[in-house]
Design an enzyme around this catalytic site. Sequence first.
Site, PDB file in Angstrom:
ATOM      1  CE  LYS A  62     -58.648 -29.907 -47.369  1.00  0.00           C
ATOM      2  NZ  LYS A  62     -57.712 -31.007 -47.080  1.00  0.00           N
ATOM      3  N   GLY A 110     -67.523 -35.098 -44.608  1.00  0.00           N
ATOM      4  CA  GLY A 110     -66.563 -35.279 -43.515  1.00  0.00           C
ATOM      5  C   GLY A 110     -67.293 -35.322 -42.187  1.00  0.00           C
ATOM      6  CB  SER A 111     -66.037 -34.836 -38.772  1.00  0.00           C
ATOM      7  OG  SER A 111     -65.439 -33.562 -38.925  1.00  0.00           O
ATOM      8  CB  VAL A 148     -65.003 -30.226 -40.231  1.00  0.00           C
ATOM      9  CG1 VAL A 148     -64.591 -29.321 -41.383  1.00  0.00           C
ATOM     10  CG2 VAL A 148     -63.792 -30.580 -39.374  1.00  0.00           C
ATOM     11  N   GLY A 149     -68.164 -29.946 -40.594  1.00  0.00           N
ATOM     12  CA  GLY A 149     -69.288 -29.563 -41.452  1.00  0.00           C
ATOM     13  C   GLY A 149     -70.152 -28.489 -40.824  1.00  0.00           C
ATOM     14  CD  GLU A 152     -74.726 -36.339 -47.602  1.00  0.00           C
ATOM     15  OE1 GLU A 152     -74.782 -37.140 -46.637  1.00  0.00           O
ATOM     16  OE2 GLU A 152     -75.732 -35.867 -48.138  1.00  0.00           O
ATOM     17  CB  CYS A 167     -70.340 -41.928 -43.844  1.00  0.00           C
ATOM     18  SG  CYS A 167     -70.650 -42.235 -45.583  1.00  0.00           S
ATOM     19  CD  GLU A 183     -69.090 -41.126 -37.835  1.00  0.00           C
ATOM     20  OE1 GLU A 183     -68.587 -40.007 -37.686  1.00  0.00           O
ATOM     21  OE2 GLU A 183     -69.527 -41.539 -38.931  1.00  0.00           O
TER      22      GLU A 183
HETATM   23  P1  NAP Z   1     -62.973 -34.320 -41.461  1.00  0.00           P
HETATM   24  O1  NAP Z   1     -61.882 -34.323 -40.462  1.00  0.00           O
HETATM   25  O2  NAP Z   1     -64.176 -33.503 -41.190  1.00  0.00           O
HETATM   26  O3  NAP Z   1     -62.285 -33.867 -42.841  1.00  0.00           O
HETATM   27  C1  NAP Z   1     -63.015 -33.795 -44.036  1.00  0.00           C
HETATM   28  C2  NAP Z   1     -62.363 -32.777 -44.951  1.00  0.00           C
HETATM   29  O4  NAP Z   1     -62.504 -31.484 -44.368  1.00  0.00           O
HETATM   30  C3  NAP Z   1     -60.856 -32.984 -45.131  1.00  0.00           C
HETATM   31  O5  NAP Z   1     -60.481 -32.623 -46.436  1.00  0.00           O
HETATM   32  C4  NAP Z   1     -60.280 -32.029 -44.113  1.00  0.00           C
HETATM   33  O6  NAP Z   1     -58.950 -31.658 -44.375  1.00  0.00           O
HETATM   34  C5  NAP Z   1     -61.224 -30.860 -44.266  1.00  0.00           C
HETATM   35  N1  NAP Z   1     -61.224 -29.928 -43.143  1.00  0.00           N
HETATM   36  C6  NAP Z   1     -60.851 -30.147 -41.855  1.00  0.00           C
HETATM   37  N2  NAP Z   1     -60.992 -29.005 -41.131  1.00  0.00           N
HETATM   38  C7  NAP Z   1     -61.459 -28.054 -41.977  1.00  0.00           C
HETATM   39  C8  NAP Z   1     -61.799 -26.673 -41.826  1.00  0.00           C
HETATM   40  N3  NAP Z   1     -61.692 -26.046 -40.649  1.00  0.00           N
HETATM   41  N4  NAP Z   1     -62.266 -26.003 -42.910  1.00  0.00           N
HETATM   42  C9  NAP Z   1     -62.400 -26.623 -44.099  1.00  0.00           C
HETATM   43  N5  NAP Z   1     -62.074 -27.926 -44.307  1.00  0.00           N
HETATM   44  C10 NAP Z   1     -61.627 -28.637 -43.250  1.00  0.00           C
HETATM   45  O7  NAP Z   1     -63.475 -35.807 -41.774  1.00  0.00           O
HETATM   46  P2  NAP Z   1     -62.608 -37.097 -42.107  1.00  0.00           P
HETATM   47  O8  NAP Z   1     -61.921 -37.546 -40.858  1.00  0.00           O
HETATM   48  O9  NAP Z   1     -61.761 -36.849 -43.317  1.00  0.00           O
HETATM   49  O10 NAP Z   1     -63.722 -38.147 -42.532  1.00  0.00           O
HETATM   50  C11 NAP Z   1     -64.423 -38.924 -41.614  1.00  0.00           C
HETATM   51  C12 NAP Z   1     -65.812 -38.387 -41.399  1.00  0.00           C
HETATM   52  O11 NAP Z   1     -66.451 -38.240 -42.665  1.00  0.00           O
HETATM   53  C13 NAP Z   1     -66.711 -39.315 -40.613  1.00  0.00           C
HETATM   54  O12 NAP Z   1     -67.459 -38.575 -39.681  1.00  0.00           O
HETATM   55  C14 NAP Z   1     -67.639 -39.909 -41.669  1.00  0.00           C
HETATM   56  O13 NAP Z   1     -68.878 -40.350 -41.182  1.00  0.00           O
HETATM   57  C15 NAP Z   1     -67.770 -38.778 -42.615  1.00  0.00           C
HETATM   58  N6  NAP Z   1     -68.170 -39.224 -43.946  1.00  0.00           N
HETATM   59  C16 NAP Z   1     -69.458 -38.967 -44.361  1.00  0.00           C
HETATM   60  C17 NAP Z   1     -69.889 -39.407 -45.599  1.00  0.00           C
HETATM   61  C18 NAP Z   1     -71.283 -39.127 -46.066  1.00  0.00           C
HETATM   62  O14 NAP Z   1     -71.538 -39.213 -47.277  1.00  0.00           O
HETATM   63  N7  NAP Z   1     -72.205 -38.792 -45.192  1.00  0.00           N
HETATM   64  C19 NAP Z   1     -69.022 -40.106 -46.437  1.00  0.00           C
HETATM   65  C20 NAP Z   1     -67.721 -40.348 -45.981  1.00  0.00           C
HETATM   66  C21 NAP Z   1     -67.306 -39.890 -44.740  1.00  0.00           C
HETATM   67  P3  NAP Z   1     -57.742 -32.506 -43.704  1.00  0.00           P
HETATM   68  O15 NAP Z   1     -57.832 -33.856 -44.288  1.00  0.00           O
HETATM   69  O16 NAP Z   1     -56.539 -31.765 -44.129  1.00  0.00           O
HETATM   70  O17 NAP Z   1     -57.981 -32.492 -42.225  1.00  0.00           O
END
Ligand code: NAP
Length: 485
Positions: free
Chosen positions: A175, A228-229, A232-233, A250, A284, A385
Amino acid sequence: MAQVFMNYIGGDRVSCRSKQTFPDINPARTSEVIGEFQASAREDVEQACDAAVKAQPSWSAMPAPRRGEFLFKAAELLESRLEQISREMTREEGKTLPEARGEVKRAINIFRYFGGEGARSFSYQIPSERENVFCYTLRKPLGVVGLITPWNFPIAIPAWKMAPALVAGNTVVIKPASLAPLCAYRLAEAMHEVGIAPGVLNLVTGSGGCAGNALAEHPGIKAISFTGSCEVGNALYEKLARRKVRVQLEMGGKNPTIVLKDSDLEYAADVLVNGAFFSTGQKCTACSRAIIEKEIYDPLVEILIDKTRALKVGDGLDAGVQIGPAIDEKQLETDMKYIEIAKGEGAKLLTGGRRLAGGIYDQGYFVEPTIFGSVTPGMRIANEEVFGPVLGLMAANDFDEAMRLANSVRFGLSASIVTRDVTRIHQFANGIEAGLITVNLPTAGVEYQLPFGGTKESSFGMREQGPQALDFYTETRTVYLKYTQ
Ligand code: NAP
């Protein structure tokens, strides 16, 4: 009318049951809809998981080198489409075209690297204490794995999860992020065109709260790899731990660069500008804290401000543009909110700080690259962040204080140091609380053949990428075999 992209389930392109779609919008030109994607619900995710469950036994029975061949062939196909996919990435995510090309190339390299893993050692043999006993390990796939990915590396992250999962013999339901789903769709399309069997790879688009949540809750899923964030993680972890589903998280960072007084200041400023502002600070691993020895603070800051003001912000498709837009209105608001918070906390705005307006800027979500000086450890801008082009500067009396400041946050994703002092370099590498450590390089910029992941609140579970990536997607079995009776 924008093109409508389907889910990819069981080898077919299918619409979601509700027939509802959502738009994929260009953040540099918000009137441009790149495509309409399926707004999938639980029933669509269940359909994808069921297809993956059905396909898993025959996929895992295939010799691993043959599984790898699909990745090699898909890499060829992706390479022939590099320019098209790069342009699509710039349009859906906003990063500049050279950055997008680099990321597509990285996805291709990832497919080739893990294609090769199919023919490399998956297990090992260890001498037994007993006579005529031969001991070895087997690696077994987990079954069906779910991949949930963010928008900021819309092709590299899906590729670096999908490729090791598949070569290890798992089937996959992915997804992708709703803000940039087209790149992941292109990966699935390539795998389809090279003849991957129906159900081995499935892609379902839709909101995280609905489709992502349904994926995590499906009983057929044996592991979830999430990027992701933290919010959510961490919620996913609580949910998955109860069912003992293997999980890899991550998440966010507040990554520091320490600059010591022996540094070449021009070089150090380039490292900071690259780490803090490229990809609009939406990595990230982006640097959001510069910790500078006090003797060089003023002259370095002067150079840094000049270089930052010279950055060209705009539509990433335009030649010469170095910094693209924020991904969407919400991220733009977050950037602006933190700029106001930092001002309110007493940080000194040195450059930037405004939403850009006029001409092309009125069509998208553009923020000036922003630097705050006089940042202190208690400020929110030093701890939280932002995920935008906002850099906070802190002065340190010496190396030890710089290390204390660098380690004072809850995150531990990446960290860098700029110095020629070999003693300090080793002390930094040993003492810094980060998973990705760089020296005389920006905090961002990882290569696929090395393990990747953070520590503290940034990450949980096993490493991604490199040879260790397969650990997450496999289970080790141990065999004791006596060859006499
Ligand atoms: P996000 O809002 O947490 O979304 C990540 C993924 O999770 C998306 O596919 C999102 O779907 C999905 N999601 C949201 N709510 C969910 C739920 N309740 N259950 C299951 N899946 C859910 O993060 P983002 O805004 O896309 O990305 C930015 C964040 O990612 C930043 O905090 C960044 O630091 C982090 N990041 C970390 C790394 C690493 O390797 N450490 C790499 C890249 C990014 P939707 O898109 O439909 O909301």
